[in-house]
Design a protein around this motif. Structure first.
Motif, PDB file in Angstrom:
ATOM      1  N   GLU A 175     -14.160  14.389   3.826  1.00  0.00           N
ATOM      2  CA  GLU A 175     -15.089  15.241   3.093  1.00  0.00           C
ATOM      3  C   GLU A 175     -15.582  16.371   3.997  1.00  0.00           C
ATOM      4  N   SER A 176     -16.023  17.446   3.398  1.00  0.00           N
ATOM      5  CA  SER A 176     -16.516  18.606   4.146  1.00  0.00           C
ATOM      6  C   SER A 176     -17.886  18.301   4.755  1.00  0.00           C
ATOM      7  N   ILE A 177     -18.300  19.168   5.671  1.00  0.00           N
ATOM      8  CA  ILE A 177     -19.640  19.032   6.250  1.00  0.00           C
ATOM      9  C   ILE A 177     -20.675  19.046   5.120  1.00  0.00           C
ATOM     10  N   GLU A 178     -20.513  19.978   4.200  1.00  0.00           N
ATOM     11  CA  GLU A 178     -21.474  20.100   3.090  1.00  0.00           C
ATOM     12  C   GLU A 178     -21.519  18.823   2.245  1.00  0.00           C
ATOM     13  N   THR A 185     -20.793  15.778   3.270  1.00  0.00           N
ATOM     14  CA  THR A 185     -21.463  14.737   4.063  1.00  0.00           C
ATOM     15  C   THR A 185     -22.973  14.915   3.993  1.00  0.00           C
ATOM     16  N   ARG A 218      -8.821  19.259  16.532  1.00  0.00           N
ATOM     17  CA  ARG A 218     -10.063  18.725  15.973  1.00  0.00           C
ATOM     18  C   ARG A 218     -11.002  18.358  17.113  1.00  0.00           C
ATOM     19  N   ARG A 251     -13.959  17.245  13.204  1.00  0.00           N
ATOM     20  CA  ARG A 251     -13.839  18.475  12.402  1.00  0.00           C
ATOM     21  C   ARG A 251     -13.031  19.503  13.184  1.00  0.00           C
ATOM     22  N   SER A 252     -12.518  20.469  12.471  1.00  0.00           N
ATOM     23  CA  SER A 252     -11.868  21.581  13.162  1.00  0.00           C
ATOM     24  C   SER A 252     -12.972  22.476  13.734  1.00  0.00           C
ATOM     25  N   GLU A 261     -14.304  24.875  11.102  1.00  0.00           N
ATOM     26  CA  GLU A 261     -15.241  24.331  10.117  1.00  0.00           C
ATOM     27  C   GLU A 261     -16.650  24.256  10.701  1.00  0.00           C
ATOM     28  N   PHE A 303     -20.035  26.748   9.719  1.00  0.00           N
ATOM     29  CA  PHE A 303     -21.160  26.057   9.086  1.00  0.00           C
ATOM     30  C   PHE A 303     -22.481  26.677   9.527  1.00  0.00           C
TER      31      PHE A 303
END
Length: 142
Positions: free
Chosen positions: A3-6, A8, A67, A93-94, A97, A101
């Motif tokens: 899942e994306s940071i957002e 999470t 990552r 995460r990359s 990303e 953020f």
């Protein structure tokens, strides 16, 4: 795909929204700290020490296959809980990303304002270290 940071953050926000009082939210952070991991002694050094944290804390990073892999350790109950939460958000995460953020989105969790000014500075110190690691990973310096 993870899942994306957002996503999470949204998942944690749902959890925090279940609590009615600031004390209950803080207790939840302490509970997260029970999942806290420790770092081997050789990773607790000046390079990994989070300068500006209210209590001693370390954040180690490794760049593998594009990552950023993060591990951390805190000494206080609050530091352990916040590190567990933040590592869940930022680990594996990359660099792009992370760098794209906007950390202001952490406000959506509804907990940042519950932190004392010193703890808010600790959060900023953690974020600075994560972003520095992400830049180093992207530039091949990590």
């Amino acid at each position: 795909m993870a899942e994306s940071i957002e996503a999470t953050i949204a998942r944690y926000k749902e959890d925090f929204d279940l609590f009615e009082t600031p004390e209950q939210k803080i207790e939840y952070i302490f509970d997260l700290g029970k999942r806290h991991t420790t770092l081997p002694a050789e990773l607790k050094n000046d390079d990994t020490f989070i300068k500006g944290c209210a209590s001693p804390a370390w954040l180690a990073a490794e760049c593998k296959e594009g990552r950023l892999h993060l591990r951390g350790e805190g000494t206080s109950e609050m530091a352990k809980g916040m590190l567990t939460l933040l590592l869940d958000i930022f680990n594996d995460r990359s660099p792009d990303e992370i760098l794209k953020f906007d950390p202001a989105k952490l406000q959506e969790l509804g907990i940042v304002e519950l932190l004392s000014p010193v703890r808010q500075q600790s959060l900023e110190a953690f974020l600075k270290k994560v972003y520095d690691y992400a830049k180093a990973c992207k530039e091949g310096r990590l």
